[in-house]
Scaffold this motif. Structure first.
Motif, mmCIF file in Angstrom:
data_model
loop_
_atom_site.group_PDB
_atom_site.id
_atom_site.type_symbol
_atom_site.label_atom_id
_atom_site.label_comp_id
_atom_site.label_asym_id
_atom_site.label_seq_id
_atom_site.Cartn_x
_atom_site.Cartn_y
_atom_site.Cartn_z
ATOM 1 N N MET B 1 0.845 -1.197 0.000
ATOM 2 C CA MET B 1 0.000 0.000 0.000
ATOM 3 C C MET B 1 0.886 1.254 0.000
ATOM 4 O O MET B 1 1.891 1.306 0.673
ATOM 5 N N ARG B 2 0.505 2.244 -0.802
ATOM 6 C CA ARG B 2 1.270 3.484 -0.890
ATOM 7 C C ARG B 2 0.510 4.593 -0.172
ATOM 8 O O ARG B 2 -0.702 4.522 -0.002
ATOM 9 N N ALA B 3 1.256 5.601 0.274
ATOM 10 C CA ALA B 3 0.629 6.711 0.984
ATOM 11 C C ALA B 3 1.084 8.032 0.382
ATOM 12 O O ALA B 3 2.180 8.141 -0.169
ATOM 13 N N ASP B 4 0.217 9.036 0.478
ATOM 14 C CA ASP B 4 0.538 10.391 0.037
ATOM 15 C C ASP B 4 1.253 11.103 1.197
ATOM 16 O O ASP B 4 0.649 11.322 2.244
ATOM 17 N N PRO B 5 2.548 11.428 1.021
ATOM 18 C CA PRO B 5 3.282 12.046 2.134
ATOM 19 C C PRO B 5 2.660 13.359 2.619
ATOM 20 O O PRO B 5 2.756 13.691 3.798
ATOM 21 N N ARG B 6 2.001 14.085 1.718
ATOM 22 C CA ARG B 6 1.362 15.356 2.130
ATOM 23 C C ARG B 6 0.222 15.081 3.099
ATOM 24 O O ARG B 6 0.025 15.797 4.083
ATOM 25 N N ALA B 7 -0.546 14.000 2.821
ATOM 26 C CA ALA B 7 -1.661 13.648 3.699
ATOM 27 C C ALA B 7 -1.131 13.232 5.075
ATOM 28 O O ALA B 7 -1.735 13.543 6.112
ATOM 29 N N LEU B 8 0.027 12.547 5.083
ATOM 30 C CA LEU B 8 0.615 12.105 6.356
ATOM 31 C C LEU B 8 1.050 13.310 7.189
ATOM 32 O O LEU B 8 0.812 13.359 8.408
ATOM 33 N N ARG B 9 1.693 14.286 6.538
ATOM 34 C CA ARG B 9 2.139 15.491 7.255
ATOM 35 C C ARG B 9 0.932 16.269 7.779
ATOM 36 O O ARG B 9 0.938 16.766 8.905
ATOM 37 N N PHE B 10 -0.101 16.367 6.945
ATOM 38 C CA PHE B 10 -1.323 17.063 7.345
ATOM 39 C C PHE B 10 -1.931 16.372 8.568
ATOM 40 O O PHE B 10 -2.304 17.020 9.552
ATOM 41 N N GLY B 11 -1.999 15.042 8.508
ATOM 42 C CA GLY B 11 -2.544 14.269 9.628
ATOM 43 C C GLY B 11 -1.736 14.481 10.897
ATOM 44 O O GLY B 11 -2.288 14.624 11.993
ATOM 45 N N MET B 50 -8.133 11.252 5.089
ATOM 46 C CA MET B 50 -9.300 11.315 4.203
ATOM 47 C C MET B 50 -9.771 12.755 4.051
ATOM 48 O O MET B 50 -10.173 13.175 2.962
ATOM 49 N N LEU B 51 -9.691 13.514 5.143
ATOM 50 C CA LEU B 51 -10.049 14.929 5.094
ATOM 51 C C LEU B 51 -9.137 15.650 4.104
ATOM 52 O O LEU B 51 -9.595 16.437 3.271
ATOM 53 N N PHE B 52 -7.833 15.324 4.190
ATOM 54 C CA PHE B 52 -6.872 15.945 3.269
ATOM 55 C C PHE B 52 -7.248 15.628 1.830
ATOM 56 O O PHE B 52 -7.251 16.509 0.965
ATOM 57 N N GLN B 53 -7.584 14.349 1.587
ATOM 58 C CA GLN B 53 -7.900 13.959 0.221
ATOM 59 C C GLN B 53 -9.199 14.601 -0.276
ATOM 60 O O GLN B 53 -9.364 14.833 -1.472
ATOM 61 N N ALA B 54 -10.094 14.908 0.668
ATOM 62 C CA ALA B 54 -11.319 15.594 0.269
ATOM 63 C C ALA B 54 -11.032 17.054 -0.088
ATOM 64 O O ALA B 54 -11.682 17.634 -0.958
ATOM 65 N N LEU B 55 -10.039 17.649 0.591
ATOM 66 C CA LEU B 55 -9.718 19.065 0.371
ATOM 67 C C LEU B 55 -8.777 19.257 -0.809
ATOM 68 O O LEU B 55 -8.884 20.225 -1.551
ATOM 69 N N VAL B 56 -7.818 18.337 -0.958
ATOM 70 C CA VAL B 56 -6.797 18.473 -2.004
ATOM 71 C C VAL B 56 -6.983 17.349 -3.010
ATOM 72 O O VAL B 56 -6.841 16.176 -2.673
ATOM 73 N N THR B 57 -7.289 17.716 -4.222
ATOM 74 C CA THR B 57 -7.579 16.674 -5.213
ATOM 75 C C THR B 57 -6.385 16.382 -6.114
ATOM 76 O O THR B 57 -6.380 15.385 -6.816
ATOM 77 N N SER B 58 -5.356 17.264 -6.076
ATOM 78 C CA SER B 58 -4.218 17.037 -6.967
ATOM 79 C C SER B 58 -3.459 15.785 -6.540
ATOM 80 O O SER B 58 -3.435 15.427 -5.358
ATOM 81 N N ALA B 59 -2.824 15.136 -7.507
ATOM 82 C CA ALA B 59 -2.082 13.908 -7.212
ATOM 83 C C ALA B 59 -0.731 14.274 -6.585
ATOM 84 O O ALA B 59 -0.153 15.307 -6.926
ATOM 85 N N PRO B 60 -0.235 13.462 -5.675
ATOM 86 C CA PRO B 60 1.080 13.742 -5.083
ATOM 87 C C PRO B 60 2.191 13.539 -6.104
ATOM 88 O O PRO B 60 2.050 12.723 -7.017
ATOM 89 N N LYS B 61 3.297 14.292 -5.936
ATOM 90 C CA LYS B 61 4.436 14.141 -6.850
ATOM 91 C C LYS B 61 5.039 12.749 -6.705
ATOM 92 O O LYS B 61 5.464 12.139 -7.656
ATOM 93 N N GLU B 62 5.103 12.289 -5.453
ATOM 94 C CA GLU B 62 5.552 10.921 -5.232
ATOM 95 C C GLU B 62 4.796 10.338 -4.057
ATOM 96 O O GLU B 62 4.300 11.067 -3.211
#
Lengths: 146, 137
Positions: B1-11, B50-62
């Motif tokens: 499973m992969r994770a969006d690092p931006r969502a992790l930092r936001f969390g 999930m909140l982050f993904q609802a607010l930010v729809t752009s795909a992560p760079k990595e």
């Protein structure tokens, strides 16, 4: 009221730890001179001139990027091998070399002696620099062919 | 499973905020709610993410391997549960100490991107060699 002070103290401690980590993470320093490591301990052959030994775990974010850096360096510099060790399957070595976190990288000379170590992800430049020092100390090889 | 690092930092930032509020208000219920969030985080389904993904729809760079942050959420859960227990039985130093430990890890992650919980893994294995945790990729 106590809680507020605990919160402030914790954030201050976190900021201090973070700043120290930013400065020291991946810095290549002198390694504790210890017993020689060979193919028996590493599970792989030593490099002809130097060996980069990386300790990794599954729960380690910077291990992948570190692997990339070290693989690049070993491809770039002839006679340098890159060996990655799964820390949890080699707890004996982890204790012997006092590895506290991953990634930890050791630079071994041609004989398999630990001469440098870095905790955290080192930069390619730092690894190349430490290798230059290690290899030039080895009188049997010319340092200028790095 | 992969994770969006931006969502992790936001969390981690939201977690930091919540844990500061827990310390300031002394609310065991808020800490219990955060414990539930940690539990979802272990499964890779953090409500903050999930909140982050609802607010930010752009795909992560990595993207990055989700196992380290999920393990760290488990470490957070242990501290949160100990903290709730401390509040419940009235041992305030235990409650504050456990909450502070979780706060320290969350803050280091939010502010610097360091994963203190991940570093715990090797230390735990050094002390308890049998604590092998096989996590499917």
């Amino acid at each position: 009221m106590t809680g507020l002070w605990v919160a402030l103290a914790t954030l201050a401690l976190g900021a201090a730890i973070g700043v120290v980590r930013l400065r020291t993470d991946g810095r290549v320093g002198d390694g504790e001179p210890g017993p020689l490591l060979g193919p028996g301990e590493l599970g792989a052959e030593l490099g002809e001139r130097a060996t980069l030994v990386q300790f990794s775990t599954a729960f380690c974010q910077p291990c992948r990027a570190t692997r990339r850096v070290l693989a690049d360096v070993s491809a770039l510099v002839p006679g340098v091998a890159h060996v990655e060790i799964d820390a949890e399957s080699r707890l004996d070595l982890v204790r012997r070399l006092d590895v506290m976190r991953t990634p930890t990288v050791f630079v071994l000379d041609a004989r398999g002696a630990v001469v440098r170590r870095a905790s955290g992800q080192p930069t390619k430049a730092a690894v190349l620099h430490s290798l230059a020092q290690v290899v030039s100390r080895d009188s049997s090889h010319k340092p200028d062919d790095m | 499973m992969r994770a969006d690092p931006r969502a992790l930092r936001f969390g981690a930032a939201i977690t930091t905020l919540i844990l500061v509020l827990v310390l300031v208000t002394g609310s065991a219920w808020l800490l219990a709610a955060q414990a539930v969030v940690f539990a979802f985080g272990i499964a890779g389904r953090s409500p903050y993410g999930m909140l982050f993904q609802a607010l930010v729809t752009s795909a992560p760079k990595e993207t990055e391997d989700s196992r380290p942050p999920r393990f760290a959420q488990g470490v957070g859960l242990v501290f949160a549960v100990v903290g709730v227990a401390g509040f419940a039985v009235g041992i305030t130093p235990l409650a504050l100490g456990a909450t502070a430990a979780a706060l320290l890890a969350a803050f280091l992650n939010a502010a610097f991107g360091f994963c203190l919980g991940c570093d715990m893994y090797l230390l735990i294995r050094r002390i308890l060699p049998a604590a092998n945790m096989e996590v499917p990729q």
